[in-house]
Design a protein around this motif. Sequence first.
Motif, PDB file in Angstrom:
ATOM      1  N   LEU A   5      -6.014  -0.845 -11.515  1.00  7.47           N
ATOM      2  CA  LEU A   5      -4.785  -0.115 -11.809  1.00  7.47           C
ATOM      3  C   LEU A   5      -4.183   0.456 -10.527  1.00  7.47           C
ATOM      4  CD1 LEU A   5      -5.784   1.872 -15.029  1.00  7.47           C
ATOM      5  CD2 LEU A   5      -4.906  -0.459 -14.810  1.00  7.47           C
ATOM      6  N   CYS A   6      -2.852   0.412 -10.469  1.00  5.59           N
ATOM      7  CA  CYS A   6      -2.127   1.032  -9.352  1.00  5.59           C
ATOM      8  C   CYS A   6      -1.067   1.935  -9.950  1.00  5.59           C
ATOM      9  CB  CYS A   6      -1.481  -0.030  -8.473  1.00  5.59           C
ATOM     10  SG  CYS A   6      -0.494   0.702  -7.144  1.00  5.59           S
ATOM     11  N   ARG A   7      -1.073   3.186  -9.545  1.00 11.15           N
ATOM     12  CA  ARG A   7      -0.085   4.117 -10.100  1.00 11.15           C
ATOM     13  C   ARG A   7       1.180   4.167  -9.254  1.00 11.15           C
ATOM     14  NH1 ARG A   7      -3.159   9.481 -10.072  1.00 11.15           N
ATOM     15  NH2 ARG A   7      -3.428   8.629  -7.982  1.00 11.15           N
ATOM     16  N   CYS A   8       1.141   3.561  -8.064  1.00  9.78           N
ATOM     17  CA  CYS A   8       2.270   3.726  -7.139  1.00  9.78           C
ATOM     18  C   CYS A   8       3.214   2.535  -7.067  1.00  9.78           C
ATOM     19  CB  CYS A   8       1.757   4.001  -5.727  1.00  9.78           C
ATOM     20  SG  CYS A   8       0.578   5.350  -5.614  1.00  9.78           S
ATOM     21  N   VAL A  33       0.848  -1.192   0.000  1.00 12.14           N
ATOM     22  CA  VAL A  33       0.000   0.000   0.000  1.00 12.14           C
ATOM     23  C   VAL A  33       0.886   1.245   0.000  1.00 12.14           C
ATOM     24  CG1 VAL A  33      -1.820   1.263   1.204  1.00 12.14           C
ATOM     25  CG2 VAL A  33      -1.672  -1.234   1.422  1.00 12.14           C
ATOM     26  N   GLN A  34       0.686   2.126  -0.984  1.00 10.80           N
ATOM     27  CA  GLN A  34       1.372   3.423  -0.905  1.00 10.80           C
ATOM     28  C   GLN A  34       0.332   4.509  -0.683  1.00 10.80           C
ATOM     29  OE1 GLN A  34       4.590   4.158  -3.662  1.00 10.80           O
ATOM     30  NE2 GLN A  34       5.191   2.000  -3.588  1.00 10.80           N
ATOM     31  N   CYS A  35      -0.236   5.070  -1.753  1.00  6.37           N
ATOM     32  CA  CYS A  35      -1.270   6.081  -1.507  1.00  6.37           C
ATOM     33  C   CYS A  35      -2.564   5.436  -1.028  1.00  6.37           C
ATOM     34  CB  CYS A  35      -1.521   6.922  -2.751  1.00  6.37           C
ATOM     35  SG  CYS A  35      -2.568   6.116  -3.966  1.00  6.37           S
ATOM     36  N   GLY A  36      -2.748   4.156  -1.374  1.00  3.01           N
ATOM     37  CA  GLY A  36      -3.906   3.425  -0.869  1.00  3.01           C
ATOM     38  C   GLY A  36      -5.167   3.532  -1.699  1.00  3.01           C
ATOM     39  N   PHE A  37      -5.122   4.337  -2.750  1.00  3.66           N
ATOM     40  CA  PHE A  37      -6.343   4.581  -3.517  1.00  3.66           C
ATOM     41  C   PHE A  37      -6.856   3.311  -4.201  1.00  3.66           C
ATOM     42  CE2 PHE A  37      -9.002   6.388  -6.868  1.00  3.66           C
ATOM     43  CZ  PHE A  37      -9.703   7.332  -6.133  1.00  3.66           C
ATOM     44  N   CYS A  38      -5.928   2.509  -4.684  1.00  4.04           N
ATOM     45  CA  CYS A  38      -6.320   1.299  -5.410  1.00  4.04           C
ATOM     46  C   CYS A  38      -6.577   0.132  -4.478  1.00  4.04           C
ATOM     47  CB  CYS A  38      -5.233   0.889  -6.404  1.00  4.04           C
ATOM     48  SG  CYS A  38      -3.734   0.262  -5.593  1.00  4.04           S
ATOM     49  N   THR A  39      -6.148   0.260  -3.204  1.00  6.62           N
ATOM     50  CA  THR A  39      -6.067  -0.898  -2.313  1.00  6.62           C
ATOM     51  C   THR A  39      -7.411  -1.608  -2.060  1.00  6.62           C
ATOM     52  OG1 THR A  39      -4.218   0.259  -1.265  1.00  6.62           O
ATOM     53  CG2 THR A  39      -5.040  -1.712  -0.154  1.00  6.62           C
TER      54      THR A  39
HETATM   55  S1  FES Z   1      -1.102   2.462  -3.923  1.00  5.54           S
HETATM   56 FE1  FES Z   1      -1.459   4.296  -4.982  1.00  5.54          FE
HETATM   57  S2  FES Z   1      -2.630   3.644  -6.676  1.00  5.54           S
HETATM   58 FE2  FES Z   1      -2.025   1.815  -5.799  1.00  5.54          FE
END
Ligand code: FES
Lengths: 180, 290
Positions: A153-156, A117-123
């Motif tokens: 999709l995951c951008r991170c 998990v980075q930004c978490g948006f896709c999680t």
């Molecule tokens: S953790 Fe940022 S989009 Fe997947």
Amino acid sequence: MNGLFRKLGTKHLFWGEHMNKVAINFVLNGQEKTVQVDSNTRLVDLLRDDLGLTGVKIGCGEGECGACTVIINGETANSCLVLAAQVDGTEITTIEGLGDYNHLHPLQESFIEEGAVQCGFCTPGMILSAKALLDRNPNPDKTEIVNSLAGNLCRCTGYTKIVKAIERVVKQSTVNPERS
Amino acid sequence: MNAFDYYRAVSLAEAFDLMRDKPNYTLLAGGTDLLVKINEKIISPNVVLDLSLIKDMRNIHLENGHFTLGALITHTQVMDSEVLQKFAPALVKASSMVGSPQIRNRGTLGGNICNASPAADAVPALLALGAEVQLMSEKKVRTVLLEDLFLGPGKTTIATGEILTRVLFKAQRPNQGSSFQKLGKRKALAISVVNAAVFIEIDSKTRTISEARIALGSVAPTPIRVKRAENLLLGKILSAELLKQVRLTVASEVKPIDDIRAKAEYRRDVAGELVERAVQEAWNKASFLG
Ligand code: FES
Ligand SMILES: Cc1cc2nc3c(=O)[nH]c(=O)nc-3n(C[C@H](O)[C@H](O)[C@H](O)COP(=O)(O)OP(=O)(O)OC[C@H]3O[C@@H](n4cnc5c(N)ncnc54)[C@H](O)[C@@H]3O)c2cc1C
Ligand code: FES
């Protein structure tokens, strides 16, 4: 159940000034819900705005990113491409139905452990796609895991850690089957 | 999203009633094409009629070598069907390459056809299998060849009051083979730059090709068959020389356009290449089993 569906086809379910209100019943994260929705409300908006389930994200709004993924009757769907009215009579699972702070789902734990998990948006969408896969196939190989995430999709992260996190749960559950 | 009324039919009879009462209806199956168009305000329907609960249109039926598929079966159902895997592998491959799991779980075969996109993946596979579709209205049922259904991008011969109810084609026999090939831009969710499907029958005595259908998507305003290339194959045994001829014929027979996804020239080359691969695979499967 048929009786419930049948009612929807008829006019008297639309009431008030707006002909286009619909009453729907469904099971959301194990709880029965009855709500009234505008017939043009998307499922993603019902879940986020009316029911407060903000773990369901909106990315693209056109079926490309998978941030809005939910599980409907055991199958993943993009909730931006489903009308709220369509889920009458179904069972829906969102990320909020998997675990909470004190009792994380094994997938949630593993995503944290693996740094997936980075930004978490896709999680939330990723975890729900993984859950749908594991519910169908508790012992997937790497290719099956990668394919199951094709709509998320995951951008991170570059996906490697996400795949690892899912593989870890697979390994744990084959050692310790009651955990999955 | 514009305001519209939502209705849901649980039987064909109920659907036809509603279609009579609300002639400005828009049909909804899995919604993966329609809701994108509504979200993006490409269309603004007044009445949305959801067909997705009509049980009668959700079956995969195989009898006496003939498949009857309900128009509402999803791409996921196609992929998971053992009989289709065995007897219609090109269709299974096409459905398995549609979008993502989420899209395949909801997107239907009927929707893929009726949306009439030149890039629809299941359509070339069905054309190669020689499929027909059943169109039903309140009073009448008609069966048409799938290749006669399309008029142009987004346009079909389906009349007001009609629903596409079933897709019909023959199960593959051991001396027959089929293949589906797709080139998209990304790994998943790729709308085809070009897709191709081939069906071949080999005469078990002469070992020559006795039946051939080659279909392509994204190289013309509708999915098409390339009959000059098909005819080249008939009565022959596959060879490198024949494959090369087929490839060149396909490249000259298709009529692609430039668009944001690819240049016409590139599409011609890819069309030839994909057909070559598909013919080879269909031939291998037919001759191997036959
Ligand atoms: S953790 Fe940022 S989009 Fe997947
Ligand atoms: C992100 C994304 C990726 C995609 N990737 C692909 C891909 O790789 N390949 C591909 O081929 N497609 C792709 N699609 C398009 C779409 O998912 C498929 O075409 C799908 O099969 C459409 O089926 P549906 O049931 O969702 O159609 P709907 O959206 O419900 O309907 C599509 C159209 O057909 C009409 N219709 C539907 N059913 C009937 C019926 N039985 N009788 C008469 N009219 C009917 C509707 O009125 C509507 O106009 C993609 C879509 C998205 C959003
Ligand atoms: S918001 Fe639904 S898929 Fe992107």
